[in-house]
Design a protein around this motif. Structure first.
Motif, PDB file in Angstrom:
ATOM      1  N   PHE A 189      37.887 -30.480 -19.536  1.00  0.00           N
ATOM      2  CA  PHE A 189      38.039 -29.038 -19.731  1.00  0.00           C
ATOM      3  C   PHE A 189      37.333 -28.612 -21.026  1.00  0.00           C
ATOM      4  O   PHE A 189      36.589 -27.623 -21.047  1.00  0.00           O
ATOM      5  N   LEU A 190      37.555 -29.371 -22.088  1.00  0.00           N
ATOM      6  CA  LEU A 190      36.877 -29.080 -23.353  1.00  0.00           C
ATOM      7  C   LEU A 190      35.371 -29.291 -23.217  1.00  0.00           C
ATOM      8  O   LEU A 190      34.572 -28.519 -23.756  1.00  0.00           O
ATOM      9  N   PHE A 191      34.986 -30.337 -22.491  1.00  0.00           N
ATOM     10  CA  PHE A 191      33.566 -30.573 -22.218  1.00  0.00           C
ATOM     11  C   PHE A 191      32.962 -29.359 -21.512  1.00  0.00           C
ATOM     12  O   PHE A 191      31.874 -28.890 -21.870  1.00  0.00           O
ATOM     13  N   GLY A 192      33.683 -28.828 -20.501  1.00  0.00           N
ATOM     14  CA  GLY A 192      33.205 -27.664 -19.766  1.00  0.00           C
ATOM     15  C   GLY A 192      33.073 -26.440 -20.652  1.00  0.00           C
ATOM     16  O   GLY A 192      32.102 -25.676 -20.537  1.00  0.00           O
ATOM     17  N   ILE A 193      34.041 -26.242 -21.540  1.00  0.00           N
ATOM     18  CA  ILE A 193      33.991 -25.096 -22.449  1.00  0.00           C
ATOM     19  C   ILE A 193      32.763 -25.189 -23.354  1.00  0.00           C
ATOM     20  O   ILE A 193      31.998 -24.227 -23.504  1.00  0.00           O
ATOM     21  N   PHE A 194      32.565 -26.359 -23.974  1.00  0.00           N
ATOM     22  CA  PHE A 194      31.418 -26.529 -24.870  1.00  0.00           C
ATOM     23  C   PHE A 194      30.100 -26.427 -24.091  1.00  0.00           C
ATOM     24  O   PHE A 194      29.115 -25.892 -24.599  1.00  0.00           O
ATOM     25  N   TYR A 195      30.098 -26.930 -22.864  1.00  0.00           N
ATOM     26  CA  TYR A 195      28.892 -26.841 -22.034  1.00  0.00           C
ATOM     27  C   TYR A 195      28.555 -25.380 -21.736  1.00  0.00           C
ATOM     28  O   TYR A 195      27.399 -24.966 -21.847  1.00  0.00           O
ATOM     29  N   CYS A 196      29.572 -24.605 -21.359  1.00  0.00           N
ATOM     30  CA  CYS A 196      29.365 -23.177 -21.062  1.00  0.00           C
ATOM     31  C   CYS A 196      28.863 -22.429 -22.298  1.00  0.00           C
ATOM     32  O   CYS A 196      27.953 -21.597 -22.209  1.00  0.00           O
ATOM     33  N   ILE A 197      29.472 -22.733 -23.446  1.00  0.00           N
ATOM     34  CA  ILE A 197      29.043 -22.084 -24.696  1.00  0.00           C
ATOM     35  C   ILE A 197      27.596 -22.451 -25.013  1.00  0.00           C
ATOM     36  O   ILE A 197      26.770 -21.580 -25.330  1.00  0.00           O
ATOM     37  N   LEU A 198      27.265 -23.737 -24.915  1.00  0.00           N
ATOM     38  CA  LEU A 198      25.911 -24.193 -25.237  1.00  0.00           C
ATOM     39  C   LEU A 198      24.880 -23.563 -24.307  1.00  0.00           C
ATOM     40  O   LEU A 198      23.846 -23.055 -24.759  1.00  0.00           O
ATOM     41  N   MET A 199      25.165 -23.593 -22.992  1.00  0.00           N
ATOM     42  CA  MET A 199      24.204 -23.066 -22.029  1.00  0.00           C
ATOM     43  C   MET A 199      23.977 -21.562 -22.224  1.00  0.00           C
ATOM     44  O   MET A 199      22.855 -21.075 -22.117  1.00  0.00           O
TER      45      MET A 199
ATOM     46  N   PHE B 265      24.479 -19.827 -25.067  1.00  0.00           N
ATOM     47  CA  PHE B 265      23.752 -19.619 -26.317  1.00  0.00           C
ATOM     48  C   PHE B 265      22.272 -19.921 -26.133  1.00  0.00           C
ATOM     49  O   PHE B 265      21.408 -19.169 -26.607  1.00  0.00           O
ATOM     50  N   GLN B 266      21.968 -21.020 -25.454  1.00  0.00           N
ATOM     51  CA  GLN B 266      20.565 -21.361 -25.223  1.00  0.00           C
ATOM     52  C   GLN B 266      19.878 -20.308 -24.355  1.00  0.00           C
ATOM     53  O   GLN B 266      18.709 -19.982 -24.570  1.00  0.00           O
ATOM     54  N   HIS B 267      20.626 -19.771 -23.378  1.00  0.00           N
ATOM     55  CA  HIS B 267      20.076 -18.730 -22.515  1.00  0.00           C
ATOM     56  C   HIS B 267      19.792 -17.453 -23.312  1.00  0.00           C
ATOM     57  O   HIS B 267      18.726 -16.840 -23.165  1.00  0.00           O
ATOM     58  N   ILE B 268      20.741 -17.068 -24.172  1.00  0.00           N
ATOM     59  CA  ILE B 268      20.565 -15.864 -24.996  1.00  0.00           C
ATOM     60  C   ILE B 268      19.421 -16.052 -25.987  1.00  0.00           C
ATOM     61  O   ILE B 268      18.595 -15.151 -26.200  1.00  0.00           O
TER      62      ILE B 268
ATOM     63  N   SER C 107      14.745 -21.411 -33.625  1.00  0.00           N
ATOM     64  CA  SER C 107      14.570 -22.832 -33.344  1.00  0.00           C
ATOM     65  C   SER C 107      15.673 -23.654 -34.005  1.00  0.00           C
ATOM     66  O   SER C 107      16.236 -24.580 -33.405  1.00  0.00           O
ATOM     67  N   GLY C 108      16.015 -23.305 -35.261  1.00  0.00           N
ATOM     68  CA  GLY C 108      17.069 -24.027 -35.977  1.00  0.00           C
ATOM     69  C   GLY C 108      18.433 -23.853 -35.337  1.00  0.00           C
ATOM     70  O   GLY C 108      19.204 -24.817 -35.211  1.00  0.00           O
ATOM     71  N   VAL C 109      18.741 -22.629 -34.926  1.00  0.00           N
ATOM     72  CA  VAL C 109      20.030 -22.366 -34.259  1.00  0.00           C
ATOM     73  C   VAL C 109      20.120 -23.154 -32.964  1.00  0.00           C
ATOM     74  O   VAL C 109      21.157 -23.759 -32.650  1.00  0.00           O
ATOM     75  N   ASN C 110      19.044 -23.155 -32.203  1.00  0.00           N
ATOM     76  CA  ASN C 110      19.027 -23.865 -30.922  1.00  0.00           C
ATOM     77  C   ASN C 110      19.265 -25.357 -31.114  1.00  0.00           C
ATOM     78  O   ASN C 110      20.076 -25.976 -30.417  1.00  0.00           O
ATOM     79  N   LYS C 111      18.560 -25.943 -32.089  1.00  0.00           N
ATOM     80  CA  LYS C 111      18.714 -27.374 -32.343  1.00  0.00           C
ATOM     81  C   LYS C 111      20.107 -27.703 -32.870  1.00  0.00           C
ATOM     82  O   LYS C 111      20.717 -28.707 -32.478  1.00  0.00           O
TER      83      LYS C 111
ATOM     84  N   LEU D 112      22.945 -26.045 -32.376  1.00  0.00           N
ATOM     85  CA  LEU D 112      23.921 -25.931 -31.290  1.00  0.00           C
ATOM     86  C   LEU D 112      23.856 -27.145 -30.363  1.00  0.00           C
ATOM     87  O   LEU D 112      24.884 -27.694 -29.969  1.00  0.00           O
ATOM     88  N   ALA D 113      22.642 -27.528 -30.001  1.00  0.00           N
ATOM     89  CA  ALA D 113      22.473 -28.667 -29.093  1.00  0.00           C
ATOM     90  C   ALA D 113      23.036 -29.944 -29.713  1.00  0.00           C
ATOM     91  O   ALA D 113      23.754 -30.707 -29.060  1.00  0.00           O
ATOM     92  N   PHE D 114      22.735 -30.172 -31.000  1.00  0.00           N
ATOM     93  CA  PHE D 114      23.206 -31.394 -31.667  1.00  0.00           C
ATOM     94  C   PHE D 114      24.725 -31.404 -31.801  1.00  0.00           C
ATOM     95  O   PHE D 114      25.387 -32.388 -31.478  1.00  0.00           O
ATOM     96  N   GLY D 115      25.279 -30.282 -32.286  1.00  0.00           N
ATOM     97  CA  GLY D 115      26.723 -30.216 -32.493  1.00  0.00           C
ATOM     98  C   GLY D 115      27.509 -30.347 -31.200  1.00  0.00           C
ATOM     99  O   GLY D 115      28.488 -31.094 -31.127  1.00  0.00           O
ATOM    100  N   THR D 116      27.067 -29.638 -30.166  1.00  0.00           N
ATOM    101  CA  THR D 116      27.774 -29.696 -28.892  1.00  0.00           C
ATOM    102  C   THR D 116      27.646 -31.069 -28.255  1.00  0.00           C
ATOM    103  O   THR D 116      28.613 -31.594 -27.691  1.00  0.00           O
ATOM    104  N   THR D 117      26.465 -31.681 -28.347  1.00  0.00           N
ATOM    105  CA  THR D 117      26.276 -33.022 -27.786  1.00  0.00           C
ATOM    106  C   THR D 117      27.193 -34.025 -28.477  1.00  0.00           C
ATOM    107  O   THR D 117      27.801 -34.884 -27.818  1.00  0.00           O
ATOM    108  N   ALA D 118      27.310 -33.930 -29.802  1.00  0.00           N
ATOM    109  CA  ALA D 118      28.188 -34.849 -30.545  1.00  0.00           C
ATOM    110  C   ALA D 118      29.642 -34.699 -30.104  1.00  0.00           C
ATOM    111  O   ALA D 118      30.347 -35.698 -29.889  1.00  0.00           O
ATOM    112  N   ILE D 119      30.091 -33.461 -29.945  1.00  0.00           N
ATOM    113  CA  ILE D 119      31.476 -33.214 -29.513  1.00  0.00           C
ATOM    114  C   ILE D 119      31.703 -33.755 -28.112  1.00  0.00           C
ATOM    115  O   ILE D 119      32.732 -34.383 -27.821  1.00  0.00           O
ATOM    116  N   ILE D 120      30.741 -33.525 -27.210  1.00  0.00           N
ATOM    117  CA  ILE D 120      30.870 -34.002 -25.833  1.00  0.00           C
ATOM    118  C   ILE D 120      30.940 -35.525 -25.788  1.00  0.00           C
ATOM    119  O   ILE D 120      31.742 -36.104 -25.056  1.00  0.00           O
TER     120      ILE D 120
END
Length: 303
Positions: free
Chosen positions: A37-47, A49-52, A165-169, A171-179
């Protein structure tokens, strides 16, 4: 051969241990459900943010100005060269007249603009507006554009590109680490459940080995149990996430300020097209790997 009384005792003891093992299994299902569930939440947030950010990147452009006296044919050739670059998503030509009209309408009041009459102070301001596929490619593209004969100046939004570019990287790094941490916790809990199951059934497993049971026969129930735990633990959060995502997006777009109302969130179908198979595969994979690896270690300890 083992005595009948020993086997009977083991059966009775095994019956008592079934309830205990069920408790561990339910705890594992609950924990995997929470982790996914937490994985899904972070995935939704990451996707999202990357889309925006990707949409914001599409608004970042490079402006190409030409040398004075350049012909329309030469401008067209420059445009062809720009269009052939892999970094370029699209490019638009803005004539000097269009540049002046836009400047008058956005920067000057009508009285001041009328004072210029028919003169165009921006007569040498014809340019291309070039949009990128990825802002990280901006520096490479700018260097190329500056090398084209006939190009006088290239303006770019380096600061904005660096921020996006910095925000994107980040977010990707932080969310991947949490997942990764969450998945590690889930595997650990599956392993713990299997270890507990083997511990409470140690005597039965020893007897099964004595009467000639193969390792596959002993492993199969634990592996199936692990897969079922992982599968159930994946289905439950998916249903909950589907409901919450729909309601969450509607709430954000109707209850907050204008920036969020204008935000282009990913549609539910687009989001869950990837999230559903990902969660199911992760759940089953965690259950299988956690059971398989732990069984190998534990069974070697049983003579």
């Amino acid at each position: 051969m083992p005595k009948i009384s020993t086997i009977a005792y083991s059966v009775r003891q095994g019956t008592k241990n079934i309830k205990r093992n069920r408790m561990f299994s339910l705890a594992s299902v609950g924990t995997i459900t929470t982790c996914l569930f937490l994985f899904g939440i972070f995935y939704c947030i990451l996707m999202n943010f990357q889309h925006i950010i990707k949409n914001a990147e599409q608004g970042v452009s490079v402006t190409v100005f030409f040398n004075e006296g350049i012909t329309s044919q030469e401008i067209g050739l420059i445009g062809e060269k720009i269009g052939q670059r892999a970094e370029v998503a699209k490019y638009d030509y803005v004539s000097a007249e269009e540049a002046w009209e836009e400047y008058k309408n956005t920067k000057l009041d009508p009285e001041h603009a009328a004072s210029f009459g028919d003169d165009n102070p921006l007569e040498n301001s014809a340019h291309y507006i070039v949009y990128l596929n990825d802002v990280e490619m901006q520096e490479i593209l700018v260097r190329y554009l500056q090398s084209i004969p006939g190009v006088r100046q290239v303006n770019n939004s380096e600061a904005i590109a660096d921020v996006l570019s910095g925000v994107n990287k980040g977010l990707a790094f932080g969310t991947t680490a949490i997942i990764v941490i969450l998945l590690g916790v889930a595997v650990f809990l599956i392993s713990t459940t299997v270890t507990m199951g083997i511990s409470v059934r140690r005597q039965e497993i020893s007897i099964m080995k004595l009467i000639g049971a193969t390792d596959f026969f002993i492993r199969a129930p634990f592996i199936v149990e692990g897969i079922i735990i992982g599968l159930v633990g994946a289905i439950l959060p998916l249903g909950l996430l589907h409901v919450l995502y729909n309601k969450g997006v509607k709430y954000l777009m109707t209850s907050f300020s204008s920036p969020l109302k204008k935000a282009d969130f990913l549609a539910t179908g687009t989001m869950f097209k990837t999230l559903i198979p990902a969660c199911l595969l992760i759940g089953v994979g965690i259950g299988f790997l956690g059971s398989f690896i732990t069984l190998g270690k534990q069974l070697r300890k049983i003579n």
